[in-house]
Enzyme design. Structure first.
Site, short mmCIF file in Angstrom:
data_model
loop_
_atom_site.label_atom_id
_atom_site.label_comp_id
_atom_site.label_asym_id
_atom_site.label_seq_id
_atom_site.Cartn_x
_atom_site.Cartn_y
_atom_site.Cartn_z
N GLU A 110 -10.65 -3.54 -16.81
CA GLU A 110 -10.76 -5.01 -17.24
C GLU A 110 -12.06 -5.58 -16.49
O GLU A 110 -12.51 -4.96 -15.33
CB GLU A 110 -9.57 -5.69 -16.80
CG GLU A 110 -9.21 -5.51 -15.55
CD GLU A 110 -7.87 -5.71 -15.31
OE1 GLU A 110 -6.95 -5.72 -16.09
OE2 GLU A 110 -7.47 -6.20 -13.95
N CYS A 123 -16.72 -10.04 -12.31
CA CYS A 123 -15.94 -9.04 -11.57
C CYS A 123 -15.80 -8.03 -12.20
O CYS A 123 -15.08 -8.11 -13.45
CB CYS A 123 -14.75 -9.91 -11.05
SG CYS A 123 -13.79 -8.78 -9.98
N CYS A 130 -7.02 3.50 -9.07
CA CYS A 130 -7.74 3.63 -7.94
C CYS A 130 -6.92 4.97 -6.96
O CYS A 130 -5.75 4.51 -7.26
CB CYS A 130 -7.85 2.38 -7.23
SG CYS A 130 -8.66 2.30 -5.47
N CYS A 134 -3.42 1.10 -1.89
CA CYS A 134 -3.00 0.21 -1.21
C CYS A 134 -1.55 -0.60 -1.59
O CYS A 134 -1.72 -0.98 -2.85
CB CYS A 134 -4.23 -0.93 -0.97
SG CYS A 134 -5.64 -0.14 -0.48
N CYS A 137 -1.65 -4.07 -3.70
CA CYS A 137 -2.70 -3.99 -5.22
C CYS A 137 -2.00 -3.42 -6.28
O CYS A 137 -1.69 -2.12 -6.20
CB CYS A 137 -3.82 -3.22 -4.63
SG CYS A 137 -5.24 -2.93 -5.75
N GLY A 185 -10.62 -0.43 -9.00
CA GLY A 185 -11.28 0.73 -8.43
C GLY A 185 -12.19 0.79 -7.01
O GLY A 185 -12.26 -0.51 -6.68
N GLU A 186 -12.33 1.75 -6.63
CA GLU A 186 -13.03 1.76 -5.04
C GLU A 186 -14.33 2.34 -5.53
O GLU A 186 -14.56 3.33 -5.69
CB GLU A 186 -12.23 2.69 -4.33
CG GLU A 186 -13.22 3.22 -3.01
CD GLU A 186 -13.68 1.76 -2.32
OE1 GLU A 186 -13.04 0.86 -1.96
OE2 GLU A 186 -14.96 2.00 -1.98
N SER A 219 -17.54 -4.11 -2.80
CA SER A 219 -16.50 -4.30 -1.95
C SER A 219 -15.66 -3.04 -1.91
O SER A 219 -15.46 -2.08 -2.71
CB SER A 219 -15.53 -5.27 -2.85
OG SER A 219 -14.07 -5.36 -1.83
N SER A 242 -12.87 -4.58 3.00
CA SER A 242 -11.49 -5.19 2.66
C SER A 242 -10.80 -4.66 4.11
O SER A 242 -10.18 -3.47 4.13
CB SER A 242 -10.94 -4.50 1.60
OG SER A 242 -11.58 -4.86 0.42
N HIS A 244 -8.09 -6.88 6.10
CA HIS A 244 -6.85 -7.10 5.99
C HIS A 244 -6.06 -7.23 7.28
O HIS A 244 -5.00 -7.95 7.31
CB HIS A 244 -5.97 -6.35 4.90
CG HIS A 244 -6.74 -6.39 3.63
ND1 HIS A 244 -7.07 -7.48 2.92
CD2 HIS A 244 -6.93 -5.25 2.58
CE1 HIS A 244 -7.67 -6.97 1.75
NE2 HIS A 244 -7.64 -5.72 1.56
N ASN A 318 -2.08 -12.38 -4.18
CA ASN A 318 -1.71 -12.54 -5.60
C ASN A 318 -0.59 -11.64 -5.73
O ASN A 318 -0.76 -10.37 -5.75
CB ASN A 318 -2.85 -12.30 -6.72
CG ASN A 318 -2.54 -12.61 -7.93
OD1 ASN A 318 -1.63 -13.20 -8.02
ND2 ASN A 318 -3.35 -12.18 -8.63
N CYS A 361 -7.32 -7.73 -10.14
CA CYS A 361 -7.05 -6.35 -9.52
C CYS A 361 -6.07 -5.45 -10.37
O CYS A 361 -5.02 -5.07 -9.77
CB CYS A 361 -6.43 -6.37 -8.14
SG CYS A 361 -7.34 -7.62 -7.19
N1 SAH Z 1 -11.22 -1.27 -4.01
C1 SAH Z 1 -12.16 -2.27 -3.46
C2 SAH Z 1 -12.58 -3.50 -4.53
C3 SAH Z 1 -11.67 -3.68 -5.30
S1 SAH Z 1 -10.26 -4.73 -4.91
C4 SAH Z 1 -11.46 -2.99 -2.21
O1 SAH Z 1 -10.46 -2.50 -1.85
O2 SAH Z 1 -12.56 -3.50 -1.43
C5 SAH Z 1 -11.14 -6.31 -4.59
C6 SAH Z 1 -10.50 -7.04 -3.43
O3 SAH Z 1 -9.23 -7.41 -4.08
C7 SAH Z 1 -10.20 -6.22 -2.26
O4 SAH Z 1 -10.51 -6.94 -1.17
C8 SAH Z 1 -8.60 -6.03 -2.36
O5 SAH Z 1 -8.05 -5.82 -1.04
C9 SAH Z 1 -8.21 -7.31 -3.07
N2 SAH Z 1 -6.78 -7.25 -3.44
C10 SAH Z 1 -6.23 -6.17 -3.98
N3 SAH Z 1 -5.02 -6.48 -4.52
C11 SAH Z 1 -4.88 -7.93 -4.09
C12 SAH Z 1 -3.77 -8.87 -4.20
N4 SAH Z 1 -2.65 -8.54 -4.76
N5 SAH Z 1 -4.01 -10.07 -3.75
C13 SAH Z 1 -5.07 -10.50 -3.22
N6 SAH Z 1 -6.07 -9.63 -3.13
C14 SAH Z 1 -6.08 -8.42 -3.54
FE1 SF4 Z 2 -8.05 0.50 -4.43
FE2 SF4 Z 2 -9.28 -1.71 -3.75
FE3 SF4 Z 2 -6.70 -1.83 -4.85
FE4 SF4 Z 2 -7.04 -0.45 -2.28
S1 SF4 Z 2 -7.27 -2.66 -2.84
S2 SF4 Z 2 -5.80 0.14 -4.16
S3 SF4 Z 2 -9.11 0.23 -2.62
S4 SF4 Z 2 -8.57 -1.27 -5.74
#
Ligand code: SAH
Ligand code: SF4
Length: 373
Positions: A110, A123, A130, A134, A137, A185-186, A219, A242, A244, A318, A361
Site C-alpha cells: 500500500e 508514503c 517486514c 516490532c 506495528c 517494510g524496513e 525511515s 525510529s 521509540h 495507531n 503501517c
Molecule cells: N520500518 C521503518 C519504516 C516504516 S514504519 C521504521 O520502522 O522506521 C514508519 C513509522 O511508523 C516508524 O516510525 C514506525 O515505528 C511507525 N509505526 C509503526 N506502527 C505504528 C503504529 N501502530 N502507530 C504509530 N506509528 C507506528
Molecule cells: Fe518493520 Fe518499521 Fe513496522 Fe518495525 S515499525 S515492524 S521496522 S515496518
C-alpha cells in the site's frame, strides 16, 4: 526478446528474478545497455525514461517520438506494469488517499497520498511485510513476504505523481513534492532497491523525477550497517530513526533489532550521517500510553538529544487490531513535549492523517488479507 540480466548485486536474487525487469531497476547507463541488447538504439532508453519520469505517460500510444509499431513492444520490455490498483480509500475530504496495490505475484502493498496546503506527500512501501517484528506495528505482525524491486517501489511513486498531475485529489492538478519511506517494510533491509529508487526520485530529467533529496525521508528502525552504507552514498535525503524510547531495556522489547544494535550505536550512526550530509535527522517516537510516555523518559531523551542535530517526531500510536496498547493521554503527551523543549530539542507531534482509513503501517493490506482469506 527478453531483457538480459545486467550484472547487479541484489539482496535476494532468487525472489527478485521473478519480478519482471523495469527501466526503473537500472541506472541510466544500464538502461542504454538494455536498449542496445534489445536491438534498439541507446537513445530509445532515454526517450522512454522521459515519457515515464517526465511526462508520466503510461499509454505508449502517446509516445510520438517512437515509431507507432514499436511502442507497445518497447513499453512491454522497458516499462511493464508492475503494480495494479486493487482499491483506494479516501478520508479528510479526499485530501488523503490510500491505495492498495497488487504485485505480479498477488502480493499486496500500500501507499498513502496526502495533500496539504503547501505540499503533496506520498508514503510508500519498500517491502511486502517486514521482518523486524516490532510488536506495535501491523506490518511487523505479518512478517516479511518479500523485498520489492526498485521498479515496484518506483511505480508507487510515479503512480502518485501521475495522480497529482491528473488532479485526482481535490484542489486541482498538483506536483508531487515529498516522498517518505514509511509504508510497509524496513527500507534499509532492501538496500539496493531503495538506493536505486532514491536515484530515480532525485535524478533530474530524463533519468528521474527531479525531486529534491531534502524532500525525501528514509525511515529506519535503526539498521546501523544500512545507515553507514547510506552515509557513503552521499545523498542528502532526510534520515528518520525510529527510536521509540531512550533506554535499551524497553527498546529491546519495542524494537527487537535493538538486541543487535543498541541506542548508542544507532545515534552515533545517525550523527555520522548528519555530519556527512549536513542534514538534521528525525527521531520517530510512537507515543504508547504508560509504556514509553513517562516524563522520566522524556527527560532521558532530552539529555540524549540536546547536543545533537536531531528533531523529534512524536507519533500518537495507531492501535493495531487486538493490541493491548493505545495512544498516550493528551496531558502526558503535552508534558513529554514540554520536557523535551526544556532541553532545546525541536519536537513536533505528527498529525494523524488517514487514521480512519488505517492510514498507518500495513493496516489496509492486513484487512484486505482478512477479507480474502
Ligand atoms: N520500518 C521503518 C519504516 C516504516 S514504519 C521504521 O520502522 O522506521 C514508519 C513509522 O511508523 C516508524 O516510525 C514506525 O515505528 C511507525 N509505526 C509503526 N506502527 C505504528 C503504529 N501502530 N502507530 C504509530 N506509528 C507506528
Ligand atoms: Fe518493520 Fe518499521 Fe513496522 Fe518495525 S515499525 S515492524 S521496522 S515496518
Amino acid at each position: 526478446m527478453s531483457i538480459p540480466e545486467v550484472n547487479l548485486v541484489f539482496d535476494e536474487p532468487v525472489q527478485r528474478k521473478k519480478v519482471p525487469k523495469h527501466l526503473a531497476d537500472y541506472s541510466p547507463e544500464e538502461r542504454r545497455e538494455v536498449a542496445k541488447a534489445l536491438g534498439l538504439p541507446a537513445f530509445r532508453a532515454t526517450q522512454v525514461a522521459t515519457h515515464y519520469f517526465s511526462h508520466l505517460a503510461d499509454d505508449p500510444q502517446t509516445w510520438s517520438d517512437i515509431p507507432a509499431e514499436m511502442r507497445h513492444s518497447i513499453a512491454d520490455q522497458l516499462t511493464p506494469k508492475l503494480i495494479e490498483l486493487v482499491r483506494s480509500v479516501t478520508c479528510d475530504n479526499g485530501m488523503t488517499r490510500k491505495d492498495l496495490w497488487k504485485l505480479h505475484d498477488g502480493t499486496l502493498v500500500e501507499s498513502v497520498l496526502m495533500r496539504y496546503t503547501d505540499r503533496v506527500t506520498v508514503c510508500i512501501s519498500s517491502q511486502a511485510g517486514c521482518g523486524m517484528g516490532c510488536p506495535f506495528c501491523a506490518t511487523g505482525q505479518a512478517g516479511l513476504t518479500r523485498n520489492l524491486s526498485a521498479g515496484e517501489i518506483t511505480e508507487q511513486i510515479v503512480a502518485a505523481a501521475r495522480a497529482c498531475a491528473n488532479g485526482e485529489l481535490p484542489g486541482g492538478p498538483a506536483r508531487l513534492s515529498n516522498i517518505v519511506f514509511m509504508g510497509m517494510g524496513e527500507p534499509l533491509a532492501n538496500y539496493n532497491a531503495v538506493v536505486r529508487t532514491l536515484h530515480n526520485i532525485i535524478d533530474p530529467a530524463p533519468d528521474g523525477l527531479g525531486i529534491s533529496a531534502r524532500s525525501v525521508t528514509v525511515s529506519t528502525v535503526g539498521l546501523v550497517n544500512g545507515i553507514e552504507k547510506l552515509t557513503e552514498e552521499g545523498l542528502a535525503v532526510t534520515l528518520a530513526v525510529s527510536l521509540h524510547t531512550p533506554d535499551d531495556e524497553l527498546r529491546d522489547t519495542l524494537v527487537p533489532i535493538n538486541s543487535r544494535w543498541k541506542i548508542k550505536e544507532v545515534l552515533a550512526a545517525a550523527d555520522a550521517y548528519e555530519k556527512r550530509t549536513g542534514r538534521r535527522y528525525s527521531i520517530e517516537y510512537a507515543m504508547i500510553r504508560d509504556i514509553n510516555d513517562q516524563s522520566w523518559r522524556s527527560d532521558l531523551l532530552g539529555r540524549l538529544l540536546k547536543n545533537r542535530n536531531a528533531h523529534v517526531n512524536l507519533i500518537p500510536l495507531n492501535p493495531t487490531p487486538g493490541s493491548k496498547w493505545t495512544a498516550s493521554r493528551r496531558e502526558d503527551e503535552a508534558e513529554f513535549v514540554r520536557i523535551l523543549e526544556g532541553y532545546g530539542v525541536p519536537v513536533t507531534v505528527r498529525d494523524t492523517r488517514g487514521r480512519e482509513i488505517d492510514g498507518a503501517c500495513g493496516q489496509l493490506a492486513a484487512s484486505e488479507k482478512t477479507r480474502t482469506d
